[in-house]
Design a protein around this motif. Sequence first.
Motif, PDB file in Angstrom:
ATOM      1  N   LEU A 186      17.629 -10.974 -67.189  1.00  0.00           N
ATOM      2  CA  LEU A 186      17.481  -9.965 -68.231  1.00  0.00           C
ATOM      3  C   LEU A 186      16.393  -8.950 -67.887  1.00  0.00           C
ATOM      4  O   LEU A 186      15.396  -8.786 -68.595  1.00  0.00           O
ATOM      5  CB  LEU A 186      17.194 -10.627 -69.582  1.00  0.00           C
ATOM      6  CG  LEU A 186      18.448 -10.991 -70.376  1.00  0.00           C
ATOM      7  CD1 LEU A 186      18.086 -11.707 -71.662  1.00  0.00           C
ATOM      8  CD2 LEU A 186      19.294  -9.760 -70.673  1.00  0.00           C
ATOM      9  N   SER A 187      16.625  -8.252 -66.780  1.00  0.00           N
ATOM     10  CA  SER A 187      15.755  -7.138 -66.403  1.00  0.00           C
ATOM     11  C   SER A 187      16.600  -6.088 -65.706  1.00  0.00           C
ATOM     12  O   SER A 187      17.664  -6.401 -65.135  1.00  0.00           O
ATOM     13  CB  SER A 187      14.623  -7.594 -65.475  1.00  0.00           C
ATOM     14  OG  SER A 187      15.121  -7.898 -64.196  1.00  0.00           O
ATOM     15  N   LEU A 188      16.145  -4.863 -65.743  1.00  0.00           N
ATOM     16  CA  LEU A 188      16.897  -3.771 -65.141  1.00  0.00           C
ATOM     17  C   LEU A 188      17.069  -4.002 -63.642  1.00  0.00           C
ATOM     18  O   LEU A 188      18.169  -3.841 -63.096  1.00  0.00           O
ATOM     19  CB  LEU A 188      16.182  -2.446 -65.412  1.00  0.00           C
ATOM     20  CG  LEU A 188      16.848  -1.172 -64.885  1.00  0.00           C
ATOM     21  CD1 LEU A 188      18.248  -1.022 -65.459  1.00  0.00           C
ATOM     22  CD2 LEU A 188      15.994   0.044 -65.237  1.00  0.00           C
ATOM     23  N   ASP A 189      16.006  -4.365 -62.963  1.00  0.00           N
ATOM     24  CA  ASP A 189      16.080  -4.591 -61.513  1.00  0.00           C
ATOM     25  C   ASP A 189      17.055  -5.706 -61.163  1.00  0.00           C
ATOM     26  O   ASP A 189      17.823  -5.603 -60.194  1.00  0.00           O
ATOM     27  CB  ASP A 189      14.695  -4.931 -60.959  1.00  0.00           C
ATOM     28  CG  ASP A 189      13.773  -3.723 -60.913  1.00  0.00           C
ATOM     29  OD1 ASP A 189      14.284  -2.582 -60.962  1.00  0.00           O
ATOM     30  OD2 ASP A 189      12.546  -3.917 -60.834  1.00  0.00           O
ATOM     31  N   ALA A 190      17.016  -6.779 -61.949  1.00  0.00           N
ATOM     32  CA  ALA A 190      17.902  -7.909 -61.672  1.00  0.00           C
ATOM     33  C   ALA A 190      19.365  -7.502 -61.785  1.00  0.00           C
ATOM     34  O   ALA A 190      20.198  -7.879 -60.950  1.00  0.00           O
ATOM     35  CB  ALA A 190      17.596  -9.063 -62.623  1.00  0.00           C
TER      36      ALA A 190
END
Length: 221
Positions: free
Chosen positions: A59-63
């Motif tokens: 739950l992160s943009l980079d992930a």
Amino acid sequence: MTTNNLKSIYETLYNHYGPQHWWPGNSTFEIMVGAVLTQNTNWTNVEKAINNLKNANMLSLDAFINAENETIAELIRPAGYFNVKTKRLKNLCIWLAQMCDGDLDSLKDLPLYSIREQLLEVKGIGRETADSILLYALDMPTFVVDTYTYRILTRHMMIEPEADYDELRSYFMSSIDNNLQLFNEFHALIVQIGKNHCKPKAKCQGCPLQNLPHQLEEESF
């Protein structure tokens, strides 16, 4: 559209259901993901998908940007249409990376009308999803319209059956105070009564709006 008293509807629903504490989510990005996942499904299924993403530290943009589509699709499978929603989430993430370079809160400083127009250009982000992202993730005062909104207002003869999304949104935003918390709570209350009573086949018994007059006097907040 007929004249209306949205204040009466809001107060009736609030007194009946109480505060709804929407939108559930621990971060701006999580709320954005939830807004896409909830398309054409119920929140119980979305919660399962969100929990899968959390457990996978996704739950992160980079992930999301770095993950394979197949990986995301498998994690969000409980929300249905998982391949389609994976593409939509990827499109949203690419747009976010271009817009704010990962600093999602910086989007809150942009004009609502401008960011809404740009969101609607992202493939797979429709008006309801865009307004959900703006209202719940970015704390921008816009009104979210859904099927429940349409059903309630048409069944109480407050709008014409041919009214579209933008008409309903303008109807609310021009009739009540331009207030973030009010828009948030009102939409959440509409969802609550929609799930309990204003289904495709109306369940009017016990509905808090059962005795609401079909045509109400106009009164703003």
